[in-house]
Design a protein around this motif. Structure first.
Motif, PDB file in Angstrom:
ATOM      1  N   PHE A   1      35.152  59.950  66.849  1.00 30.79           N
ATOM      2  CA  PHE A   1      34.620  60.220  67.613  1.00 30.79           C
ATOM      3  C   PHE A   1      33.044  60.093  68.324  1.00 30.79           C
ATOM      4  N   GLU A   2      32.804  59.896  69.337  1.00 28.75           N
ATOM      5  CA  GLU A   2      30.597  60.515  69.078  1.00 28.75           C
ATOM      6  C   GLU A   2      30.437  61.377  70.572  1.00 28.75           C
ATOM      7  N   ARG A   3      29.552  62.038  70.515  1.00 28.61           N
ATOM      8  CA  ARG A   3      29.224  62.945  71.612  1.00 28.61           C
ATOM      9  C   ARG A   3      28.046  62.010  72.305  1.00 28.61           C
TER      10      ARG A   3
END
Length: 366
Positions: free
Chosen positions: A254-256
């Motif tokens: 996941f990436e913000r």
């Protein structure tokens, strides 16, 4: 929280009548407390009337014979009471206390007070109109999926189903990835987290299964949840069953996503000076309020999707030193607010059909 209701809140009670309820804010810390809901008004001259509630109602499902089903949180998640006009009867699996009160002016009321723990109970009036209330745990509420059918969007002025307008046709909970489609079809996007999970649904008709992701189970099954079993409008399933080929692997990496407000393509809104260059038709589309012009989204060409507005406020020294600043928002539907880059929660407007009296409008803020 303590709520004091008076004549203005419950006009059906007559003059000189007031009562109090207590409750707590739910998991979202935003109170959605209903009042003046008439159930079965289109089929009975004596509908079941919820005068007020300090119990948050997260979903209302339309059932046959003018009855409804409501989804609420169990007491350890959000506590509150339901206050009905008239004498009522309670049945079901959930532990509920009912207190009958007779007012000096001859009105009879029923305080329905749920006890801690999940479950399901039914409140029935002397005329036979009923509402089924499901009490959900925090884990179950996090997976709540609501389905809307044809009657949810009918024209309230012309359709016989007008009393059902805006109500859901089905709800389900128990696993992430639950979706409703069509009139009454349910599906589940299987993952390693949802496989084997127990699903409970409330619907007038047995939900149709779009795939093999869900398998129906009977009330007598060892996997059935006793807290919600043996009710005609409750259906239970297990996610996965024999078809495990559609399991979705866990998502990783996941990436913000961040938003830089300063780098957005901001456009200046029209100013008062711009009015001098507008033709008469455009000027008439603006609304005059106390000698000033109020910006309308349609005037600016924004009729759909999401819009971001930004304004800078110069505070006077006395306001800076006061320690408290009141910000008022005039927003249609819903907004999220940031102040100096810090999320300050939001604001939501809504309306609820209130039987023959029309619409109740209001707003909730956090």
């Amino acid at each position: 929280l303590a709520f004091l209701f008076s004549l203005a809140d419950a006009p059906v009670l007559g003059k000189g009548c007031s009562f109090a309820l207590t409750g707590t804010l739910g998991p979202r810390q935003r109170g959605i407390f209903a009042a003046n809901i008439l159930i079965g008004e289109h089929i009975s001259e004596d509908p079941l009337a919820l005068t007020a509630s300090s119990k948050e109602i997260y979903a209302r499902v339309a059932l046959d014979q003018g009855s409804e089903a409501w989804v609420c949180a169990e007491e350890s998640v959000q506590s509150g009471q339901l206050f009905f006009l008239g004498k009522c009867h309670v049945s079901g699996h959930a532990e509920v206390e009912i207190v009958d009160v007779e007012h000096a002016k001859g009105h009879k009321f029923s305080f329905v007070i749920p006890k801690p723990g999940p479950g399901l109970f039914k409140v029935t009036s002397d005329s036979g109109v009923s509402v089924t209330v499901a009490l959900l745990s925090q884990v179950a509420l996090d997976t709540l999926a609501v389905g809307y059918g044809v009657h949810s969007c009918v024209d309230a002025k012309s359709q016989k189903d007008a009393p059902l307008a805006g109500l859901a046709t089905a709800v389900a909970w128990g696993a992430d990835g639950l979706t409703w489609s069509g009139v009454n079809s349910i599906d589940c996007a299987l993952s390693r987290a949802s496989a084997g999970k127990h699903i409970v649904a409330i619907s007038q008709q047995q939900p149709q299964l779009e795939s093999g992701a869900l398998q129906p189970i009977e009330d007598s099954d060892t996997n059935a949840d006793e807290a919600y079993s043996k009710h005609a409008v409750v259906w239970q399933f297990v996610a996965g069953g024999s078809d495990m080929s559609t399991i979705i692997e866990s998502v990783t990496d996941f990436e913000r996503r961040t938003t830089s407000f300063d780098n957005l393509p901001w456009k200046l809104l029209p100013t008062m000076a711009d009015l001098e260059t507008m033709d008469e038709i455009n000027v008439m589309s603006w609304q005059r309020d106390l000698g000033t012009f109020a910006y309308q989204a349609s005037d600016l060409g924004f009729n759909a999707s999401n819009v971001v507005y930004r304004c800078q406020v110069r505070l006077k020294p006395k306001h800076v030193m006061s320690g408290k600043i009141l910000l008022q928002l005039n927003v249609r539907h819903r907004c999220t607010l940031w102040v100096n880059g810090i999320n300050m929660s939001g604001h939501q407007t809504f309306y609820e059909r209130a039987g023959k009296t029309g619409l109740i409008s209001g707003y909730i803020e956090s």
